[in-house]
Enzyme design. Structure first.
Site, short mmCIF file in Angstrom:
data_model
loop_
_atom_site.label_atom_id
_atom_site.label_comp_id
_atom_site.label_asym_id
_atom_site.label_seq_id
_atom_site.Cartn_x
_atom_site.Cartn_y
_atom_site.Cartn_z
N GLY A 1 47.81 64.57 30.45
CA GLY A 1 47.08 63.61 31.38
C GLY A 1 47.45 63.47 32.82
O GLY A 1 47.53 62.46 33.42
N SER B 1 46.53 64.97 35.51
CA SER B 1 45.47 65.39 36.68
C SER B 1 45.13 64.04 37.37
O SER B 1 44.55 64.38 38.44
CB SER B 1 44.45 66.12 36.01
N VAL C 1 45.29 66.54 23.85
CA VAL C 1 46.28 65.93 22.86
C VAL C 1 46.03 65.63 21.45
O VAL C 1 46.72 65.80 20.67
CB VAL C 1 47.03 64.62 23.57
N ASN D 1 51.60 60.87 28.48
CA ASN D 1 50.73 59.93 29.23
C ASN D 1 49.34 59.69 29.02
O ASN D 1 48.82 58.83 29.16
CB ASN D 1 51.05 60.24 30.73
N SER E 1 51.85 50.40 27.03
CA SER E 1 51.03 49.39 28.04
C SER E 1 51.53 47.80 27.43
O SER E 1 52.04 47.71 26.27
CB SER E 1 49.73 49.39 27.47
N TYR F 1 42.06 49.57 21.63
CA TYR F 1 43.18 49.60 22.23
C TYR F 1 44.52 49.17 22.03
O TYR F 1 45.65 49.80 22.00
CB TYR F 1 42.68 49.35 23.74
#
Length: 241
Positions: free
Chosen positions: A16, A18, A67, A93, A144, A157
């Site tokens: 991740g 980019s 991933v 990430n 997180s 999440y």
């Protein structure tokens, strides 16, 4: 005297990478003389991001990988080894966020969240492990504060990030006998285009991606006898977008 780890020409693999935190970390590592491989589900996005980093292919490698697929991650890690000849740091990430009340949360949203944020990290680390054992490297997972603080509309999440924190801490105990370090970073509000959010000047109070990059550099340069295994990081001053 504190012994600083030499980062020049070390190689990092950033999933991740980019945009957002991943791109901010890539910039910080390049500034320290490291080489980086960044991934995106879209090769075009990864290649565009690589160009913005201002380094040539001898220092930056753009890769397409999802991933959630072990096969995809194995191919990506092998590409890193073929291109740079080594792997010293894996930064897991890549992540997604689907936020909805449980009644409205779809099976597809649940699966995408868990497959990317949790199983995806398993795949990334598993694919990297042999190379990291050879280099006595470092794994950094980007979790997180949602990994310890639950909130409304966060069933998917929260589940993924609670799981990621637990995974990372147990992984740390499993692999340190191989000389591999593991740290999980748990950011609060970060100024990134996560989900449908668009970054504006109103996000200036938030953690910036380069702040996480500086934190990663600090971990990698730390005296090798010391390991911060879990880091919570918040904006210094609360604000509202």
């Amino acid at each position: 005297m504190i012994i600083m780890n030499e980062l020049k020409d070390k190689v990092a693999y950033i999933t991740g990478g980019s945009k957002g935190i991943g791109l901010g970390v890539a910039k910080s590592l390049l500034e320290k003389g490291m080489k980086v491989a960044i991934t995106s589900r879209s090769l075009k996005s990864a290649q565009y991001a690589a160009k913005t980093l201002g380094a040539d292919s001898s220092r930056v490698l753009a890769l397409e990988s999802h991933v959630a697929s072990m096969e995809s991650e194995k191919k990506a890690v092998q590409a890193v080894l073929d291109h740079f000849g080594q792997l010293d740091v894996t930064i897991a990430n890549a992540g997604v966020g689907h936020f909805a009340g449980f009644e409205d949360l779809t099976e597809e949203q649940w699966n995408d969240t868990i497959d990317t944020n949790l199983t995806g990290v398993f795949n990334t680390v598993k694919a990297s492990l042999a190379a990291l054992k050879a280099s006595k490297g470092y794994v950094i997972t980007i979790a997180s504060l949602a990994g310890t603080n639950f909130f409304e509309n966060g069933t998917a999440y929260n589940a993924s990030k609670f799981g990621l924190v637990g995974f990372s801490q147990a992984l740390m105990l499993d692999v340190r006998k191989h000389g591999i370090k593991v740290t999980t970073i748990m950011p609060g509000s970060v100024a990134t285009a996560f989900g449908d959010h668009q970054v504006t000047e109103k996000d200036a109070w938030k953690i910036q991606p380069e702040d996480i990059g500086e934190m990663v550099v600090g971990l990698l340069e730390m005296n090798p006898r010391t390991l911060p295994s879990k880091i919570e990081v918040r904006p210094a001053v609360p604000g509202k977008s």
